[in-house]
Write a protein that holds these residues in place. Sequence first.
Motif, PDB file in Angstrom:
ATOM      1  N   LEU A   1       9.519 -29.934  62.768  1.00  0.00           N
ATOM      2  CA  LEU A   1       9.671 -28.562  62.495  1.00  0.00           C
ATOM      3  C   LEU A   1      10.608 -27.942  63.551  1.00  0.00           C
ATOM      4  CD1 LEU A   1       6.061 -27.524  61.345  1.00  0.00           C
ATOM      5  CD2 LEU A   1       8.104 -27.731  60.030  1.00  0.00           C
ATOM      6  N   ALA A   2      10.265 -28.562  64.877  1.00  0.00           N
ATOM      7  CA  ALA A   2      11.130 -28.066  66.165  1.00  0.00           C
ATOM      8  C   ALA A   2      12.583 -28.267  65.927  1.00  0.00           C
ATOM      9  CB  ALA A   2      10.964 -28.719  67.244  1.00  0.00           C
ATOM     10  N   GLU A   3      13.252 -29.029  64.836  1.00  0.00           N
ATOM     11  CA  GLU A   3      14.328 -29.176  64.460  1.00  0.00           C
ATOM     12  C   GLU A   3      15.141 -27.709  64.114  1.00  0.00           C
ATOM     13  OE1 GLU A   3      14.551 -32.646  62.210  1.00  0.00           O
ATOM     14  OE2 GLU A   3      14.549 -34.019  63.810  1.00  0.00           O
ATOM     15  N   GLY A   4      14.427 -26.714  63.580  1.00  0.00           N
ATOM     16  CA  GLY A   4      15.073 -25.631  63.440  1.00  0.00           C
ATOM     17  C   GLY A   4      14.627 -25.081  62.042  1.00  0.00           C
ATOM     18  N   GLU A   5      15.062 -25.542  61.129  1.00  0.00           N
ATOM     19  CA  GLU A   5      14.973 -25.109  59.619  1.00  0.00           C
ATOM     20  C   GLU A   5      13.638 -25.133  59.220  1.00  0.00           C
ATOM     21  OE1 GLU A   5      17.447 -23.326  58.108  1.00  0.00           O
ATOM     22  OE2 GLU A   5      18.367 -23.474  59.797  1.00  0.00           O
ATOM     23  N   PRO A   6      12.826 -24.312  58.291  1.00  0.00           N
ATOM     24  CA  PRO A   6      11.535 -24.483  57.669  1.00  0.00           C
ATOM     25  C   PRO A   6      11.857 -25.765  56.748  1.00  0.00           C
ATOM     26  CG  PRO A   6      12.282 -21.996  57.938  1.00  0.00           C
ATOM     27  CD  PRO A   6      13.390 -23.031  57.991  1.00  0.00           C
ATOM     28  N   LEU A   7      10.527 -26.392  56.526  1.00  0.00           N
ATOM     29  CA  LEU A   7      10.553 -27.608  55.825  1.00  0.00           C
ATOM     30  C   LEU A   7       9.521 -27.538  54.695  1.00  0.00           C
ATOM     31  CD1 LEU A   7      11.076 -30.381  58.329  1.00  0.00           C
ATOM     32  CD2 LEU A   7      12.880 -29.415  57.228  1.00  0.00           C
ATOM     33  N   ARG A   8      10.096 -27.910  53.472  1.00  0.00           N
ATOM     34  CA  ARG A   8       8.993 -28.056  52.568  1.00  0.00           C
ATOM     35  C   ARG A   8       8.046 -29.263  52.827  1.00  0.00           C
ATOM     36  NH1 ARG A   8      11.330 -26.540  46.778  1.00  0.00           N
ATOM     37  NH2 ARG A   8       8.964 -26.263  46.415  1.00  0.00           N
ATOM     38  N   TRP A   9       7.076 -29.461  52.092  1.00  0.00           N
ATOM     39  CA  TRP A   9       5.966 -30.528  52.061  1.00  0.00           C
ATOM     40  C   TRP A   9       6.734 -31.901  52.014  1.00  0.00           C
ATOM     41  CZ3 TRP A   9       0.846 -31.345  52.437  1.00  0.00           C
ATOM     42  CH2 TRP A   9       0.221 -32.686  52.170  1.00  0.00           C
ATOM     43  N   SER A  10       7.525 -32.023  50.996  1.00  0.00           N
ATOM     44  CA  SER A  10       8.270 -33.242  50.827  1.00  0.00           C
ATOM     45  C   SER A  10       9.181 -33.546  51.809  1.00  0.00           C
ATOM     46  CB  SER A  10       8.904 -33.169  49.223  1.00  0.00           C
ATOM     47  OG  SER A  10      10.141 -32.351  49.206  1.00  0.00           O
ATOM     48  N   GLU A  11       9.775 -32.603  52.273  1.00  0.00           N
ATOM     49  CA  GLU A  11      10.770 -32.896  53.492  1.00  0.00           C
ATOM     50  C   GLU A  11      10.058 -33.305  54.696  1.00  0.00           C
ATOM     51  OE1 GLU A  11      14.165 -29.696  52.708  1.00  0.00           O
ATOM     52  OE2 GLU A  11      12.206 -28.847  53.324  1.00  0.00           O
ATOM     53  N   LEU A  12       8.834 -32.537  55.090  1.00  0.00           N
ATOM     54  CA  LEU A  12       8.218 -33.118  56.085  1.00  0.00           C
ATOM     55  C   LEU A  12       7.383 -34.419  55.843  1.00  0.00           C
ATOM     56  CD1 LEU A  12       5.892 -29.871  57.052  1.00  0.00           C
ATOM     57  CD2 LEU A  12       7.381 -31.062  58.584  1.00  0.00           C
ATOM     58  N   ARG A  13       7.004 -34.653  54.762  1.00  0.00           N
ATOM     59  CA  ARG A  13       6.458 -36.181  54.283  1.00  0.00           C
ATOM     60  C   ARG A  13       7.566 -37.146  54.482  1.00  0.00           C
ATOM     61  NH1 ARG A  13       3.387 -38.642  49.825  1.00  0.00           N
ATOM     62  NH2 ARG A  13       2.614 -40.349  50.781  1.00  0.00           N
ATOM     63  N   ARG A  14       8.908 -36.978  54.187  1.00  0.00           N
ATOM     64  CA  ARG A  14       9.925 -37.755  54.527  1.00  0.00           C
ATOM     65  C   ARG A  14      10.201 -37.716  55.965  1.00  0.00           C
ATOM     66  NH1 ARG A  14      12.130 -35.610  49.601  1.00  0.00           N
ATOM     67  NH2 ARG A  14      13.363 -34.008  50.890  1.00  0.00           N
ATOM     68  N   ARG A  15      10.192 -36.819  56.597  1.00  0.00           N
ATOM     69  CA  ARG A  15      10.580 -37.045  58.098  1.00  0.00           C
ATOM     70  C   ARG A  15       9.426 -37.835  58.756  1.00  0.00           C
ATOM     71  NH1 ARG A  15      14.107 -37.140  60.639  1.00  0.00           N
ATOM     72  NH2 ARG A  15      13.552 -35.809  62.275  1.00  0.00           N
ATOM     73  N   ALA A  16       8.213 -37.606  58.738  1.00  0.00           N
ATOM     74  CA  ALA A  16       7.221 -38.389  59.106  1.00  0.00           C
ATOM     75  C   ALA A  16       6.979 -39.559  58.618  1.00  0.00           C
ATOM     76  CB  ALA A  16       5.980 -37.364  59.352  1.00  0.00           C
ATOM     77  N   GLU A  17       7.795 -40.607  58.387  1.00  0.00           N
ATOM     78  CA  GLU A  17       7.600 -41.626  57.273  1.00  0.00           C
ATOM     79  C   GLU A  17       6.111 -42.238  57.721  1.00  0.00           C
ATOM     80  OE1 GLU A  17      10.734 -44.550  57.723  1.00  0.00           O
ATOM     81  OE2 GLU A  17      11.972 -43.066  57.470  1.00  0.00           O
ATOM     82  N   GLY A  18       5.382 -42.609  56.637  1.00  0.00           N
ATOM     83  CA  GLY A  18       4.247 -43.261  56.542  1.00  0.00           C
ATOM     84  C   GLY A  18       3.063 -42.416  56.495  1.00  0.00           C
ATOM     85  N   VAL A  19       3.270 -41.071  56.686  1.00  0.00           N
ATOM     86  CA  VAL A  19       1.912 -40.218  56.677  1.00  0.00           C
ATOM     87  C   VAL A  19       1.618 -40.058  55.314  1.00  0.00           C
ATOM     88  CG1 VAL A  19       3.301 -37.971  56.342  1.00  0.00           C
ATOM     89  CG2 VAL A  19       1.065 -37.877  57.220  1.00  0.00           C
ATOM     90  N   SER A  20       0.163 -40.231  54.862  1.00  0.00           N
ATOM     91  CA  SER A  20      -0.272 -39.965  53.545  1.00  0.00           C
ATOM     92  C   SER A  20      -0.300 -38.636  53.225  1.00  0.00           C
ATOM     93  CB  SER A  20      -2.014 -40.686  53.494  1.00  0.00           C
ATOM     94  OG  SER A  20      -2.640 -39.821  54.281  1.00  0.00           O
ATOM     95  N   GLU A  21      -0.517 -38.262  51.971  1.00  0.00           N
ATOM     96  CA  GLU A  21      -0.553 -36.914  51.568  1.00  0.00           C
ATOM     97  C   GLU A  21      -1.762 -36.109  52.071  1.00  0.00           C
ATOM     98  OE1 GLU A  21      -0.464 -36.170  47.409  1.00  0.00           O
ATOM     99  OE2 GLU A  21       1.331 -37.625  47.114  1.00  0.00           O
TER     100      GLU A  21
END
Length: 133
Positions: free
Chosen positions: A41-61
């Motif tokens: 999230l520090a990269e600047g733009e707001p992120l949706r759930w799926s975008e966060l899930r892709r960024r943090a590879e391996g995190v479960s729902e």
Amino acid sequence: MTVSPTLRRHFPDGVFASDCPSRVVLDHVTSKWGTLVILALAEGEPLRWSELRRRAEGVSEKMLAQTLRMLEADGLVHRDARPVVPPHVEYSLTARGDELAQRMVPLMDWIADHAPAIVSDAASAAGAAAATR
């Protein structure tokens, strides 16, 4: 190295005391997923759930939901749920979360710079220990 005046002012008994409130926050922001969510999230733009899930590879729902709820309750992450169909939810850092992220980025830079050598050294030490058994 001496303890900072800020630590002494806020935690006169020390952050090492088992009942220190800093331990709760430390646990939340330094958990693997908490740190990665804050940095994403520090990269600047707001992120949706799926975008966060892709960024943090391996995190479960489950872990992502738990982490976001915890960081939101701590006042570090803002959840913007728009009343549309299908639901549209975005996450961003609050001012406090952004201040924290600014302090975390140098630590993560150091970790990124040194992680390959640290992991390699640890693997070599483990191999050497196994060879002597």
